[in-house]
Design an enzyme around this catalytic site. Sequence first.
Site, PDB file in Angstrom:
ATOM      1  N   SER A 124       6.338   3.741   7.151  1.00  0.00           N
ATOM      2  CA  SER A 124       6.057   2.454   6.677  1.00  0.00           C
ATOM      3  C   SER A 124       5.477   2.336   5.551  1.00  0.00           C
ATOM      4  O   SER A 124       4.398   3.504   4.962  1.00  0.00           O
ATOM      5  CB  SER A 124       5.357   1.793   7.629  1.00  0.00           C
ATOM      6  OG  SER A 124       4.775   0.423   7.422  1.00  0.00           O
ATOM      7  N   TYR A 151      -2.121   0.304  12.701  1.00  0.00           N
ATOM      8  CA  TYR A 151      -0.624   0.401  12.402  1.00  0.00           C
ATOM      9  C   TYR A 151      -0.376   1.687  11.545  1.00  0.00           C
ATOM     10  O   TYR A 151       0.541   2.422  11.634  1.00  0.00           O
ATOM     11  CB  TYR A 151       0.021  -0.752  12.413  1.00  0.00           C
ATOM     12  CG  TYR A 151       1.811  -0.616  12.055  1.00  0.00           C
ATOM     13  CD1 TYR A 151       2.621  -0.010  12.728  1.00  0.00           C
ATOM     14  CD2 TYR A 151       1.908  -0.989  10.631  1.00  0.00           C
ATOM     15  CE1 TYR A 151       3.697   0.217  12.331  1.00  0.00           C
ATOM     16  CE2 TYR A 151       3.457  -0.725  10.157  1.00  0.00           C
ATOM     17  CZ  TYR A 151       4.332  -0.237  11.051  1.00  0.00           C
ATOM     18  OH  TYR A 151       5.463  -0.285  10.630  1.00  0.00           O
TER      19      TYR A 151
END
Length: 321
Positions: A124, A151
């Site tokens: 990501s 995350y």
Amino acid sequence: MTGAAGFIGHATAHRLLARGEQVIGLDNFNDYYDPALKRARAATFQSCPGFRMIEADIADPGAVAAIMREHGIVRVVHLAAQAGVRYSLDHPFSYERSNLAGHLAVLEACRHAPDFAHLVYASSSSVYGSRTFSGAGFREDDAVDKPASLYAATKRACELMSESYASLYGFPQTGLRFFTVYGPWGRPDMAYFSFTRRILAGEPIEVYGEGAMARDFTYVDDIVDGLVGALDHPPPANENRILNIGDNKPVGLMDMIEILETVLGRRAEKLMRPMQPGDVPATWADISKLRDLTGYQPKVMLAEGLHRFAAWYRDFYMVVG
């Protein structure tokens, strides 16, 4: 393919099927967002003879290994993960299970698979942390040691786990740092999706960061181009290659909202909110490495991509007007 009923997984599986691949899909259809949307994505594979969906949890190492053995799998596209920056503030153990235990289960299954050829997995842009524009895109060799959310920390941990497995066990891996993917069949937790729902319902939208944020919005078909290109170009056996995959054209949040208003033919009532914990002010992908490797070049501009999304949304949710 893990996460085959997810947004990117669904689109990628269809692309691979269209070129004659056999695809084994794996998904657990969890309720992070409406499972009915995931089931609807999965239903689009019913007429595809080269596809089989298996409902299982990637954090179950025995199940993942058994699937690999049974089907003689030699290439894996690993997209299943617990997504969402804000969700990680209140549900941290979902990220520990799906992202860390799940990634480890996939790595273990791959290293024991005979003649294994290539693992492509989702990372990501969040790993780059809280950064502002500096006149250039984020590069893969930039520092990624200050994650702004749990995350992001789990996604960076997955990269490091893959680095160790590539070195120890010598099978090729590619980690793709995705930058704000959008489009038809997308995730309802993403801003463009929730804004569309609220605007069409005549409800106000909450604009975080006082609207000062910017994102490298990347249309899902362009993402699939890059993902499949990377899958077809594995690195050397002992390498964990990291690649950005984005649009390379960051757009301000207020500009995105203006485009969306034009596409929907409606104005939004905007409630300006401060930056939320874990959010980052900007993302911007330097895509030169992926371009040099595969010829990757995003084609769909934001206005066209949002137009396609809005048409899909109205059709899927049967919204008139």
